[in-house]
Design an enzyme around this catalytic site. Structure first.
Site, PDB file in Angstrom:
ATOM      1  N   ASP A   7      19.367   3.121  -0.771  1.00  0.00           N
ATOM      2  CA  ASP A   7      18.105   3.857  -0.678  1.00  0.00           C
ATOM      3  C   ASP A   7      17.323   3.156   0.423  1.00  0.00           C
ATOM      4  OD1 ASP A   7      15.935   5.465  -1.099  1.00  0.00           O
ATOM      5  OD2 ASP A   7      15.191   4.329  -2.822  1.00  0.00           O
ATOM      6  N   GLU A  68      20.750   7.685   1.342  1.00  0.00           N
ATOM      7  CA  GLU A  68      19.837   8.807   1.079  1.00  0.00           C
ATOM      8  C   GLU A  68      19.443   9.446   2.402  1.00  0.00           C
ATOM      9  OE1 GLU A  68      16.898   8.665  -2.157  1.00  0.00           O
ATOM     10  OE2 GLU A  68      15.434   9.269  -0.654  1.00  0.00           O
ATOM     11  N   ASP A 141      13.775   1.925  -6.388  1.00  0.00           N
ATOM     12  CA  ASP A 141      14.716   1.924  -5.255  1.00  0.00           C
ATOM     13  C   ASP A 141      16.094   1.419  -5.675  1.00  0.00           C
ATOM     14  OD1 ASP A 141      12.347   1.912  -2.917  1.00  0.00           O
ATOM     15  OD2 ASP A 141      11.896   0.805  -4.734  1.00  0.00           O
TER      16      ASP A 141
END
Lengths: 194, 194
Positions: A7, A68, A141
């Protein structure tokens, strides 16, 4: 198959390694969050993230990296930093010849919770349960990074099958067009011979 | 001082090396554009750009890297790619301990043409004249990269002097506050002694 989920972010970059087993079983190998100081230069923040990812790739040897996919959000400045962090992660993976796949937040949420609109708490909750963790990964996260790795493990076989089916369909269409062209040519030759 | 200017982009990434001489004299050392195929994966496109930049850093040994600062434009997808390309360039420079400075397009245009709103043709024209080139660098990304290097050479001393002046002012303000505090303390002690 072992996947590193990332992330990306400059302030906090979530890293999570997940092993996929038989069926839909998944196991958490490692999870952490890399932080870089807000007052450091952009270049040095990217360097710190890159170093951490290189270390993780060396230590855990994943077979694929799931990052992501960043979309335009409210704060353009944040989006740029996130995109740049994702870029240096993709670079490290590409240097090692590892496949890098970008998944959108909704793809990850849909894979993990069944809904592309799940909130952070739902994602954390499902990730904790799916991996059988004693404690919920924190901050969000970290949970997102694990969610991305799981998303990749579950979506990738389907994606690969789809790509194969599409390639097969394209091949059939090509052969069909070739047959049509040959038939048209033959009909034309017949007409000219008359 | 030698500067590598970079106009980041996935499809075309402009690279230009400029030497700064006495006063405002500048000399073009090298200029080129790295292209990456649109059908390659993002990770592999970033890898190609990174490899090219690494090669230029090895070959030309610049003392600083000037990168165009990306702003939100119309096409979000393009902006992301540009930001990511700029990120991997900054990373390569940071790995070598080289300073990386981001300049906005208007800063570059203002430095090179005198107007922050100059168009591409004006920038190319002025870059060609300033560097005394026989031919205009083409495409525009090549001219922009040279413009960024020139912008850095001309702005950096001023920026450094400004930073120094600010640091000096902050130091003076700190001393002044300390003197005030000491005076207040002395006055208080005097009051208490009465």
């Amino acid at each position: 198959m072992r996947v590193l989920g990332v992330d990306p972010g400059l302030t906090r970059c979530g890293l999570g390694v997940v092993d996929g087993g038989v069926g839909r079983t998944v196991r958490c190998v490692a999870v952490d969050v890399v932080r870089t100081p807000v007052d450091a230069t952009l270049a040095n923040r990217l360097l710190k993230i890159s170093d951490a990812v290189e270390e993780w790739l060396d230590r855990y040897r994943p077979e694929a990296v799931a990052v992501e996919r960043v979309f335009s959000q409210h704060n353009v400045r944040t989006v740029m930093g996130t995109a740049q962090a994702g870029g240096v992660v993709a670079l490290s993976a590409a240097r090692r010849g590892l496949p890098v796949v970008f998944h959108t937040p909704s793809e990850m949420k849909a894979a993990v919770t069944g809904s592309g609109r799940a909130d952070k708490a739902q994602v954390t909750d499902m990730v904790t349960r799916l991996l059988g963790l004693a404690e919920a990964p924190s901050p969000a996260d970290a949970a997102d990074a694990l969610g991305l790795a799981i998303c990749h493990l579950w979506r990738e076989p389907m994606r690969a099958r789809l790509a194969e089916a599409e390639a097969r369909a394209a091949e059939l269409a090509k052969k069909h067009r070739a047959r049509l062209a040959a038939a048209a040519k033959a009909a034309k030759a017949k007409g000219a011979a008359r």
